[in-house]
Each structure stands twice: as structure tokens, then as C-alpha cells.
Design a protein around this motif. Structure first.
Motif, PDB file in Angstrom:
ATOM      1  N   SER A  92       0.695  -1.151  -0.059  1.00 51.40           N
ATOM      2  CA  SER A  92      -0.089   0.077   0.205  1.00 51.40           C
ATOM      3  C   SER A  92       1.025   1.318   0.023  1.00 51.40           C
ATOM      4  O   SER A  92       0.369   2.385   0.378  1.00 51.40           O
ATOM      5  N   HIS A  93       2.072   1.198  -0.587  1.00 52.63           N
ATOM      6  CA  HIS A  93       2.822   2.408  -0.665  1.00 52.63           C
ATOM      7  C   HIS A  93       2.669   3.463  -1.576  1.00 52.63           C
ATOM      8  O   HIS A  93       2.505   2.670  -2.678  1.00 52.63           O
ATOM      9  N   PRO A  94       2.051   4.307  -1.265  1.00 52.82           N
ATOM     10  CA  PRO A  94       1.631   5.526  -2.418  1.00 52.82           C
ATOM     11  C   PRO A  94       2.506   5.726  -3.314  1.00 52.82           C
ATOM     12  O   PRO A  94       2.274   6.339  -4.602  1.00 52.82           O
ATOM     13  N   ASP A  95       4.032   5.606  -3.002  1.00 56.88           N
ATOM     14  CA  ASP A  95       4.917   6.115  -3.807  1.00 56.88           C
ATOM     15  C   ASP A  95       5.512   5.099  -4.622  1.00 56.88           C
ATOM     16  O   ASP A  95       6.773   5.310  -5.327  1.00 56.88           O
ATOM     17  N   LEU A  96       4.781   3.927  -4.767  1.00 48.99           N
ATOM     18  CA  LEU A  96       5.475   2.884  -5.534  1.00 48.99           C
ATOM     19  C   LEU A  96       4.636   2.230  -6.585  1.00 48.99           C
ATOM     20  O   LEU A  96       3.384   2.038  -6.102  1.00 48.99           O
ATOM     21  N   LEU A  97       4.801   2.343  -7.773  1.00 43.82           N
ATOM     22  CA  LEU A  97       3.911   1.884  -8.661  1.00 43.82           C
ATOM     23  C   LEU A  97       4.478   0.697  -9.552  1.00 43.82           C
ATOM     24  O   LEU A  97       5.437   0.817 -10.089  1.00 43.82           O
ATOM     25  N   LEU A  98       3.583  -0.172  -9.759  1.00 39.32           N
ATOM     26  CA  LEU A  98       3.918  -1.348 -10.337  1.00 39.32           C
ATOM     27  C   LEU A  98       3.195  -1.468 -11.833  1.00 39.32           C
ATOM     28  O   LEU A  98       1.884  -1.360 -11.770  1.00 39.32           O
ATOM     29  N   ILE A  99       3.923  -1.450 -12.946  1.00 42.86           N
ATOM     30  CA  ILE A  99       3.261  -1.427 -14.351  1.00 42.86           C
ATOM     31  C   ILE A  99       3.474  -2.907 -14.900  1.00 42.86           C
ATOM     32  O   ILE A  99       4.820  -3.174 -15.078  1.00 42.86           O
ATOM     33  N   GLU A 100       2.649  -3.408 -15.239  1.00 47.92           N
ATOM     34  CA  GLU A 100       2.650  -5.034 -15.857  1.00 47.92           C
ATOM     35  C   GLU A 100       1.337  -5.215 -16.700  1.00 47.92           C
ATOM     36  O   GLU A 100       0.303  -4.517 -16.557  1.00 47.92           O
ATOM     37  N   PRO A 101       1.481  -6.263 -17.486  1.00 46.27           N
ATOM     38  CA  PRO A 101       0.219  -6.496 -18.130  1.00 46.27           C
ATOM     39  C   PRO A 101      -1.086  -6.874 -17.362  1.00 46.27           C
ATOM     40  O   PRO A 101      -0.768  -7.593 -16.243  1.00 46.27           O
ATOM     41  N   GLU A 102      -2.181  -6.374 -17.714  1.00 43.47           N
ATOM     42  CA  GLU A 102      -3.310  -6.841 -17.115  1.00 43.47           C
ATOM     43  C   GLU A 102      -3.612  -8.367 -17.044  1.00 43.47           C
ATOM     44  O   GLU A 102      -4.121  -8.958 -16.192  1.00 43.47           O
ATOM     45  N   GLU A 103      -3.248  -9.179 -17.949  1.00 49.30           N
ATOM     46  CA  GLU A 103      -3.196 -10.652 -18.054  1.00 49.30           C
ATOM     47  C   GLU A 103      -2.080 -11.077 -18.532  1.00 49.30           C
ATOM     48  O   GLU A 103      -1.400 -10.154 -19.305  1.00 49.30           O
ATOM     49  N   GLU A 104      -1.352 -12.064 -17.819  1.00 44.48           N
ATOM     50  CA  GLU A 104      -0.218 -12.454 -18.297  1.00 44.48           C
ATOM     51  C   GLU A 104      -0.119 -12.957 -19.841  1.00 44.48           C
ATOM     52  O   GLU A 104      -1.024 -13.464 -20.341  1.00 44.48           O
ATOM     53  N   GLY A 105       0.996 -12.689 -20.532  1.00 45.71           N
ATOM     54  CA  GLY A 105       1.121 -12.778 -21.709  1.00 45.71           C
ATOM     55  C   GLY A 105       0.571 -11.585 -22.814  1.00 45.71           C
ATOM     56  O   GLY A 105       0.532 -11.680 -24.004  1.00 45.71           O
TER      57      GLY A 105
END
Length: 331
Positions: free
Chosen positions: A74-87
Motif C-alpha cells: 500500500s505504499h502510495p509512492d511505488l507503482l508497478l506496471i505490468e500487463p493486465e493478463e499474463e502474456g
């Protein structure tokens, strides 16, 4: 949620020590290397270290407010960007979210970190949108890109990042690490897992969790039955419905490489113990030109799969198996 890693894997400790000793950091890093080498764990540890209030040489303290927020996801200053679904692809909307994030003031008053994985999953529009953020860095904001295939990234993206290759451990270290992770698995199975994973320990661990050893046995038995004329290519393709296509492609590509080495005298016996007799038999019957034609066909379709082409699985496997059998029927 980002992997909760305090320290990198043992074989990456020298790079970690060099990075942690620096006084200034690049605004963007590209952690690249083979799949299963530990890049995500390294990036997660580095993200935590950058955000920690009291970082030590070994990693984040895991006790300060920033670390506790990160561990809770829940850290507001950390953002993970990845595909909505694997692949699937990372689309431009996700990069717009990234741009909005880095333009905001840090809510905890420290650094902001973005982790983007896998970077090569960005489509063209997303990659172009990311470029502006790389060209105009924001103070105390760090972008950590992770990629198994950095050659698929735009050259302009690679050139704006500090590239940090993260390689595989040596065979003995990989075996020792996997042995500690899988103490109840016998040596022969661990060796096979590492072989299937091309020496990547985390990939080997993932393959074990997928039940890949049993799947491999099923595939090897099927290949032998096919070559003996005991089963047809369409029927065998149906039997392999539950086996991931990327595993099948990996195995056939590895067997093809071994065939080439055996055919050219680069090695005397196959290193794949479960396929040694089959590969030895095939290598004695095939011309190098035929092998190279087969390899070109296989790699071309592997690239299509990697690029998310919509292959008809059943038809593709039927053709692959028919061509493989034809290799054995050459005189």
C-alpha cells in the motif's frame, strides 16, 4: 503486488554491492538477462532500498514506515506496471498512469519508484509514451525496467536507461541453490529441471511447481511412440493439450540444437538423458542442410509465438510433429 524481496539472489550480490555503494543513481535502469535469473527479485530489492528511510548495505531495513507500507502493498509512492493478463501487452493507458504518477509530489515525502515488467510487453504506443518520461526525468523519481528480451525494446528506450545485465549462476551454484529450495526432490530431477530451464534457477523452480518433469516424461514417451509409428501426429497433438506450448517449443528447440551438435561431431552423446538414444539415432540419419531447414522453421514459429501471434495450436502441433517424424524417415 511487487515481490517482497529484501536482498537479491546470491549470484547477484557483487552487482548489488556496487550499486548500493553509489552516491548518485540514474533516473532509469534496465535490468536485463535470461528469464529465471532473478531480475524481478533484484529490482524489488532495489526499489525497497531506494524508498527505505534507513537502507543498509544489504538491503532495505524492513522496519521503517516506508518499508512497512511497501510490504503491505500500500505504499502510495511505488507503482508497478505490468500487463493486465499474463502474456498480454502493456497498453498506452498504463503508461499514462505512469506519467501521472511521476508528475505528482511524493505522498510520503521521499522517493518515488516505478517498476515496469516485462518492458518488452509494451506495445508501440505505450513505448512511445514512455519515451517522454525518460527524456524529461523528474527529481527523486526512479524507473526500473525489467526485460528478458531487451532487443525487443526501442533503441531510444534502451539508450536512456542505465543497462544492468543480470546473468545466471554457474552450474554448481545453481544446483546448490535449487537443492536448498527443493530438498525433497532427488538430484536427477533437479538436474533435469535445470536443464529444461537452461540453467536458470528460478525458472527451474517454476517448472517444478508446474509439474514439468511429469509433463516432459509424457512428451518424451509420445515422441518415441510417434517415431515408431505407434501414434499419429494429430492424436499425439490432442494428448498434449494440457502441456504449455512454450514448454514444447523450448524442448524441441533444445533437442534440435543437440541434434546439430551431434550431427557435426561437436559432442559425442546427447546431454538430454531422456532423449539420448532418440537424438543419437536421428543425428546419424539426417543431413545438416535438412536440420538447418527444420531449425529455421521451428525458430520462425517460436518468434511468432513470442510476438503473441494467434497460432492455431492443434494445427501447429500436427505440422510440427509431422515434420519431426519426416526427419527420422530421411535416408
Amino acid at each position: 503486488m511487487l515481490e517482497q524481496a529484501r536482498t537479491p539472489l546470491p549470484w547477484h550480490e557483487p552487482l548489488w554491492a556496487a550499486l548500493a555503494a553509489q552516491q548518485q543513481f540514474a533516473h532509469a535502469y534496465l535490468f536485463c538477462g535470461p528469464a529465471g535469473a532473478g531480475k524481478r527479485r533484484f529490482a524489488a530489492a532495489f526499489a525497497g532500498w531506494l524508498m527505505c528511510d534507513q537502507p543498509g548495505p544489504q538491503g532495505p531495513c524492513q522496519q521503517c514506515r516506508s518499508c512497512l507500507l511497501r510490504q503491505a502493498g500500500s505504499h502510495p509512492d511505488l507503482l508497478l506496471i505490468e500487463p493486465e493478463e499474463e502474456g498480454k501487452a502493456i497498453r498506452v493507458d498504463a503508461i499514462r498512469q505512469l506519467v501521472g504518477f511521476i508528475n505528482q509530489t511524493a505522498q510520503q515525502g521521499g522517493r518515488k519508484v516505478v517498476v515496469l515488467h516485462p518492458a518488452e510487453a509494451m506495445n508501440q504506443n505505450a513505448a512511445n509514451a514512455l519515451l517522454k518520461s525518460l527524456e524529461e526525468p523528474t527529481a527523486e523519481t526512479y524507473l526500473l525496467l525489467i526485460s528478458d528480451q531487451p532487443s525487443r525494446l526501442l533503441p531510444t528506450i534502451r539508450s536512456r536507461c542505465r543497462v544492468q545485465p543480470l546473468g545466471l549462476p554457474g552450474l554448481q551454484r545453481a544446483q546448490d541453490w535449487l537443492g536448498a529450495e527443493l530438498p525433497d526432490v532427488d538430484d536427477s530431477q533437479r538436474t533435469l529441471l535445470l536443464q529444461m530451464a537452461m540453467g536458470a534457477p528460478l525458472r527451474a523452480l517454476d517448472l517444478h511447481q508446474q509439474g514439468a518433469v511429469a509433463q516432459r516424461e509424457k512428451v518424451v514417451d509420445g515422441v518415441k511412440a510417434l517415431l515408431k509409428g505407434q501414434i499419429s501426429a494429430p492424436r499425439l497433438a490432442e494428448q498434449w493439450n494440457s502441456i504449455a506450448l512454450d514448454l514444447l517449443l523450448d524442448w524441441f528447440a533444445a533437442w534440435t540444437l543437440e541434434l546439430l551438435k551431434l550431427n557435426q561431431g561437436a559432442q559425442e552423446t546427447a546431454s538430454s538423458a531422456d532423449m539420448d538414444k532418440v537424438l543419437g539415432y536421428l543425428a546419424s540419419r539426417i543431413q545438416a542442410s535438412e536440420l538447418l531447414d527444420w531449425q529455421d522453421w521451428l525458430l520462425q514459429h517460436r518468434r511468432q509465438f513470442d510476438n503473441k501471434a494467434n497460432l492455431n495450436r492443434q494445427l501447429f502441433l500436427e505440422k510440427l510433429l509431422a515434420r519431426w517424424k519426416m526427419l527420422a524417415e530421411r535416408r
